[in-house]
Design a protein around this motif. Structure first.
Motif, PDB file in Angstrom:
ATOM      1  N   ASP A 127       8.137  13.078  -0.630  1.00 49.40           N
ATOM      2  CA  ASP A 127       8.694  13.729  -1.818  1.00 49.40           C
ATOM      3  C   ASP A 127      10.199  13.538  -1.868  1.00 49.40           C
ATOM      4  OD1 ASP A 127       6.195  14.701  -2.584  1.00 49.40           O
ATOM      5  OD2 ASP A 127       6.400  16.474  -1.303  1.00 49.40           O
ATOM      6  N   ASP A 135       0.854  -1.191   0.000  1.00 50.02           N
ATOM      7  CA  ASP A 135       0.000   0.000   0.000  1.00 50.02           C
ATOM      8  C   ASP A 135       0.893   1.245   0.000  1.00 50.02           C
ATOM      9  OD1 ASP A 135      -2.218   1.680   0.158  1.00 50.02           O
ATOM     10  OD2 ASP A 135      -2.130   1.716   2.354  1.00 50.02           O
ATOM     11  N   GLY A 136       0.668   2.126  -0.991  1.00 49.33           N
ATOM     12  CA  GLY A 136       1.366   3.403  -1.021  1.00 49.33           C
ATOM     13  C   GLY A 136       2.659   3.422  -1.803  1.00 49.33           C
ATOM     14  N   ASN A 137       3.063   2.281  -2.386  1.00 51.65           N
ATOM     15  CA  ASN A 137       4.331   2.243  -3.129  1.00 51.65           C
ATOM     16  C   ASN A 137       4.118   2.721  -4.563  1.00 51.65           C
ATOM     17  OD1 ASN A 137       2.791  -0.310  -3.152  1.00 51.65           O
ATOM     18  ND2 ASN A 137       4.309  -0.948  -4.668  1.00 51.65           N
ATOM     19  N   LYS A 138       5.013   3.610  -5.017  1.00 54.16           N
ATOM     20  CA  LYS A 138       4.982   4.118  -6.390  1.00 54.16           C
ATOM     21  C   LYS A 138       6.318   3.884  -7.081  1.00 54.16           C
ATOM     22  CE  LYS A 138       1.554   7.721  -5.379  1.00 54.16           C
ATOM     23  NZ  LYS A 138       1.285   9.187  -5.334  1.00 54.16           N
ATOM     24  N   ASP A 139       7.404   4.223  -6.396  1.00 52.21           N
ATOM     25  CA  ASP A 139       8.725   4.027  -7.007  1.00 52.21           C
ATOM     26  C   ASP A 139       9.052   2.551  -7.172  1.00 52.21           C
ATOM     27  OD1 ASP A 139       9.046   6.677  -7.171  1.00 52.21           O
ATOM     28  OD2 ASP A 139      10.727   6.858  -5.781  1.00 52.21           O
ATOM     29  N   LYS A 146       7.546  -1.147  -7.845  1.00 55.60           N
ATOM     30  CA  LYS A 146       6.366  -1.846  -8.331  1.00 55.60           C
ATOM     31  C   LYS A 146       6.102  -3.089  -7.487  1.00 55.60           C
ATOM     32  CE  LYS A 146       6.018   1.161 -11.573  1.00 55.60           C
ATOM     33  NZ  LYS A 146       4.994   2.234 -11.458  1.00 55.60           N
ATOM     34  N   ASP A 147       4.850  -3.532  -7.512  1.00 51.11           N
ATOM     35  CA  ASP A 147       4.483  -4.724  -6.748  1.00 51.11           C
ATOM     36  C   ASP A 147       5.310  -5.928  -7.157  1.00 51.11           C
ATOM     37  OD1 ASP A 147       2.654  -3.060  -5.631  1.00 51.11           O
ATOM     38  OD2 ASP A 147       0.873  -4.125  -6.349  1.00 51.11           O
ATOM     39  N   LYS A 178      14.622  10.119  -1.290  1.00 49.69           N
ATOM     40  CA  LYS A 178      13.397  10.287  -0.510  1.00 49.69           C
ATOM     41  C   LYS A 178      13.712  10.014   0.964  1.00 49.69           C
ATOM     42  CE  LYS A 178       9.946   9.599  -4.082  1.00 49.69           C
ATOM     43  NZ  LYS A 178       8.649   9.033  -4.443  1.00 49.69           N
ATOM     44  N   GLU A 187       6.057   7.237   0.949  1.00 46.23           N
ATOM     45  CA  GLU A 187       7.274   7.561   0.208  1.00 46.23           C
ATOM     46  C   GLU A 187       7.697   9.015   0.383  1.00 46.23           C
ATOM     47  OE1 GLU A 187       6.458   6.397  -3.803  1.00 46.23           O
ATOM     48  OE2 GLU A 187       7.070   4.331  -3.438  1.00 46.23           O
ATOM     49  N   TYR A 190      14.949   3.964  -0.453  1.00 46.91           N
ATOM     50  CA  TYR A 190      14.332   5.276  -0.678  1.00 46.91           C
ATOM     51  C   TYR A 190      15.311   6.408  -0.387  1.00 46.91           C
ATOM     52  CZ  TYR A 190       9.698   3.327  -1.465  1.00 46.91           C
ATOM     53  OH  TYR A 190       8.631   2.663  -2.009  1.00 46.91           O
TER      54      TYR A 190
END
Length: 828
Positions: A172, A99-103, A105-106, A145, A170, A140
């Motif tokens: 900014d 949940d919440g990961n963007k950088d 991938k699953d 980040k 994550e 990160y």
């Protein structure tokens, strides 16, 4: 005190001796098992019933059970001669959520967890959770980040199950606020910063650039700066230290590097050491480093790679080439010694081909230039890959080299081929004011029955034309690559029902032809052919440009008769191709020149020449972006004369443009129009029998003319295309070789070098219909049309499909626009 200490020591020794006294195990009881079988638990114990054990043995059993990885808590008790284990099993992972990961991938997270045996169905080891949190947080931080947080949340379920949820915040990315370079005097900060990928404090209007901090990017920048100095002779350059400071709010970083530039060094000489496998002269000739020049690190690296490529060409695939500098700091000079260790020559034991579900193995093997039993050559491997990728039924080719176990100088090679639809089901339906309802259907198989031979049946029919053809080509008629093919064709054209003031005629044409291709080398090929065709023309409308064509064929005794002629044609062509793929290439070039000429014993004497050139320039390393330039040129004319009239290019051989080669314009709309001359007349004498007056020819200077709406084509053509090939939106990497998106600009013209514009000077144009264009000089090649648009091409199971959305940028009177076009079987 001494007596007390002695008493305590004796008591401790007595207790230790009592605890270490062995006992024989009469029974083993295990409590708390749910998922783990009793037998599996007992197998991990270092003793069994009947064994003599001590307390030390029992402690070892706890370690053995923990090592099995199934238990969170283990307690052992002794009840007389019975050993009791009370166990608490680790919960089984029921699900893993992110949940919440963007950088990240699953898929990346799942692969990382699986590598640590954290996956659904496995027992959960809580000791790994903290290291996972720390590892992800470090990642990160590495991408700038610093506010990122990773938390592992466990949700316990019945039957000792647990859901693992990784929650990401994550935040900014920190921006590079400032980059300070200390110690540089030769090159200023602005010059060195331009070498770096990391940027500092970018203004808002430079939205295409990024000042985001990334640790790996900064490390690459340090190497780029060092290479910048080494390439300019600063052999002793060094980055003495570097610091990255993070602001208290963790939104900005400050980078400082301290450099020592040193002095420039010149190369005094280049020596070679080691085994040059007898290629000393070749290696020395291809070495770009020259004495007296400044030291250049890029040239040194290029020289090492170049020598390694030369050695690999002769089978030394594992060579080691190193350059040893002998530095004279006092005179600031360096002598280079290039040490060459070729290693053992590597031979190919076996070549395997995988992935060819439809194509016979021999079809691919005949394209290979790396042979079994020969020495391994990187050049031959790359050429083999390239030749395979040029086949129209191959989408992608990769090869892998594997060492043969127990044999140092042999390898096996595997070519993995991904096939694509080799058949082309040509079908299309369209409607236009000119051609009415039109559809075509046909089947072409570039890999007929997996043989690599091409076969085709094509049928095209619309309001005014019907054609059918059969073709077959064997590209390896002989073992050395000589091709042989043939074609039978028939067409029936009827323009007589399309209305007045159009180039109306009826024609039947049929014939048979053969072709042969001869390879010259890996990139050049010569093609030859011969065709016999029979044409039967009737109801040929008498427009002005046909006067020469008709006068050389007309029978003076039957001026209104049919025009039937037989042509014997010879063709010769040359093709040079370095394209990296057969369909959707992204690099290389293609040149094709073809000339067709009718023999002197033909009824019509003419020649026709076509030239096509395409060049693909990759703009990115992965070829996702490429630039394509294309030029098509054509010219044809007659030779000789008959009945006092020169032969011209037959009107049905004219070049046309518009549609597939000039997107945005309607099919066959560009180029010269038919000019219909309307003779002037004066009233004649009265007819005493029929009555009325029969008109008599008037003064030719008072003739009038009209112009057709559509083009009849011309004997010269020039079309150019500039196309930017881009990644297709919303499609992944796997579809890049089957779907192509591009932005294009088309420009070109068709003209008639034999058209005499002065012939109509002083005459009046009489418009027969509202949209009739004004007569212009059709011999002028500068009447260039231009269009631009977007094209999507897809290699579908039916064959290549092309969708184009275009807009005309420059046109002339009478040109009609066709914003959307759809073609089957055409690719660029």
């Amino acid at each position: 005190m001494k007596r007390l200490a002695a008493a305590m020591l004796l008591a401790g020794i007595s207790h230790t001796l009592h605890a270490e006294e062995p006992f024989t195990v009469q029974d083993i009881q295990v409590e708390g098992l749910q998922r783990v079988a009793l037998g599996a638990a007992l197998n991990n114990l270092p003793f069994s019933v009947g064994d003599s054990v001590t307390d030390f043995t029992l402690s070892r059993s706890i370690k053995s059970l923990f090592a099995a990885g199934h238990f969170d808590d283990i307690r052992v008790y002794r009840d007389g001669q019975t050993v009791i284990f009370r166990l608490k099993e680790r919960p089984t992972i029921n699900a893993i959520e992110f949940d919440g990961n963007k950088d990240l991938k699953d898929e990346q997270l799942s692969e990382s967890l699986t590598a640590q045996r954290i996956e659904v169905g496995e027992p959960l080891d809580r000791t790994l959770l903290r290291s996972i949190e720390n590892g992800l947080t470090e990642f990160y931080h590495g991408v700038g980040k610093y506010q990122a947080e990773v938390e592992v949340e466990l949700v316990y379920l019945p039957r000792n199950r647990v859901n693992v949820k990784l929650k990401f915040d994550e935040g900014d990315a920190a921006s590079v606020r400032q980059i300070n370079i200390v110690g540089n005097e030769v090159f200023d900060n602005e010059t060195l910063l331009s070498v770096m990928e990391s940027q500092q404090d970018m203004p808002w209007w430079r939205f295409m650039s990024s000042d985001r901090y990334q640790k790996q990017t900064l490390q690459g920048d340090f190497e780029s700066i060092q290479s910048y100095y080494l390439d300019r002779g600063y052999l002793r350059f060094a980055i003495e230290s570097s610091q990255v400071s993070v602001s208290p709010d963790k939104t900005s970083v400050y980078v400082t590097m301290n450099v020592d530039e040193g002095e420039q060094y010149k190369v005094t000489g280049v020596r070679y050491a080691g085994d040059l496998i007898g290629q000393d002269a070749l290696i020395e000739r291809l070495t770009p480093i020259q004495p007296g020049e400044l030291y250049n690190g890029a040239l040194v690296t290029f020289t090492e790679e170049n020598i390694a490529r030369i050695l690999a060409r002769f089978g030394y695939a594992n060579s080691k080439v190193t350059t040893i500098p002998d530095i004279d700091d006092e005179n600031r000079e360096v002598e280079l010694t290039i040490n060459v260790d070729p290693g053992k020559r590597i031979y190919v034991r076996r070549i395997d081909i995988a992935g060819n579900a439809n194509t016979k193995d021999e079809v691919f093997r005949r394209e290979l230039r790396q042979l079994e039993g020969g020495w391994l050559s990187n050049d031959a491997l790359e050429l083999s890959k390239q030749r395979l990728q040029r086949l129209p039924y191959v989408e992608q080719v990769e090869f892998e080299t594997r060492d043969v176990p127990g044999i140092e100088d042999q390898v096996d090679i595997s070519f993995n081929v991904r096939e694509q639809p080799s058949g082309s089901f040509n079908a299309g339906v369209s409607y236009g004011n000119f051609q009415g309802l039109s559809f075509q259907i046909g089947v072409e198989q570039a890999n007929f029955l997996g043989s690599g031979n091409s076969a085709g049946v094509n049928l095209n029919t619309n309001k005014y034309q019907k054609t059918i053809s059969f073709s077959y080509t064997d590209p390896y008629f002989t073992l050395d690559g000589v091709s042989l093919g043939g074609q039978i064709f028939y067409s029936a054209t009827d323009y007589s029902s399309l209305g007045s003031n159009l180039e109306a005629y009826k024609q039947k044409r049929y014939g048979i032809g053969g072709t042969m291709g001869i390879p010259i080398n890996e990139t050049n090929r010569l093609n030859f052919g011969a065709t016999i065709s029979v044409s039967d023309l009737s109801l040929l409308q008498d427009y002005d440009q046909l006067r020469h064509f008709k006068n050389v064929l007309l029978d003076g005794n039957d001026p209104d008769g049919r025009l039937k002629y037989i042509n014997y044609e010879l063709t010769a062509g040359w093709v040079q191709s370095t394209l990296n793929r057969g369909l959707f290439p992204t690099a290389g070039h293609y040149f094709g020149l073809n000339t067709r000429i009718s023999t002197p014993n033909s009824d019509l004497k003419f020649f026709k020449t076509n030239f096509e050139a395409r060049k693909y320039i990759p703009l990115t390393r992965n070829h996702a972006w490429s630039l394509m330039g294309k030029v098509e040129l054509g010219y044809g004319n007659g030779y000789g004369s008959r009945n006092g009239y020169d032969y011209t290019l037959p009107f049905n051989e004219n070049f046309t443009a518009g549609g597939y080669n000039m997107r945005g314009f309607e099919h066959r709309i560009i180029g010269p129009r038919a000019v219909f001359r309307i003779p002037a007349s004066i009233p004649g004498l009265p007819d005493p029998i029929a009555g009325g007056n029969s008109p008599l020819p008037g003064d030719p200077l008072t003739d009038r003319y009209s112009v057709s709406q559509r083009s009849i084509g011309g004997n010269a053509m020039a079309v150019a295309t500039l196309e930017l090939i881009t990644p297709t939106p919303f499609l992944g990497e796997d579809n890049r070789n089957s779907v192509r998106t591009s932005v294009f600009v088309d420009a070109g013209n068709v003209w008639d070098t034999e058209f005499d514009f002065d012939r109509y000077a002083g005459l009046t144009q009489q418009r027969q219909f509202q949209r009739e264009p004004t007569l212009v000089d059709y011999s002028d090649p500068t009447l260039i049309r231009v269009s631009t648009g977007v094209s999507v091409q897809w290699i579908s199971p039916m064959g290549p499909l092309t969708f184009s959305l275009a807009k005309i940028v420059k046109k002339y009177e009478g040109d009609l626009q066709e914003n959307f076009s759809f073609n089957i079987g055409t690719t660029f």
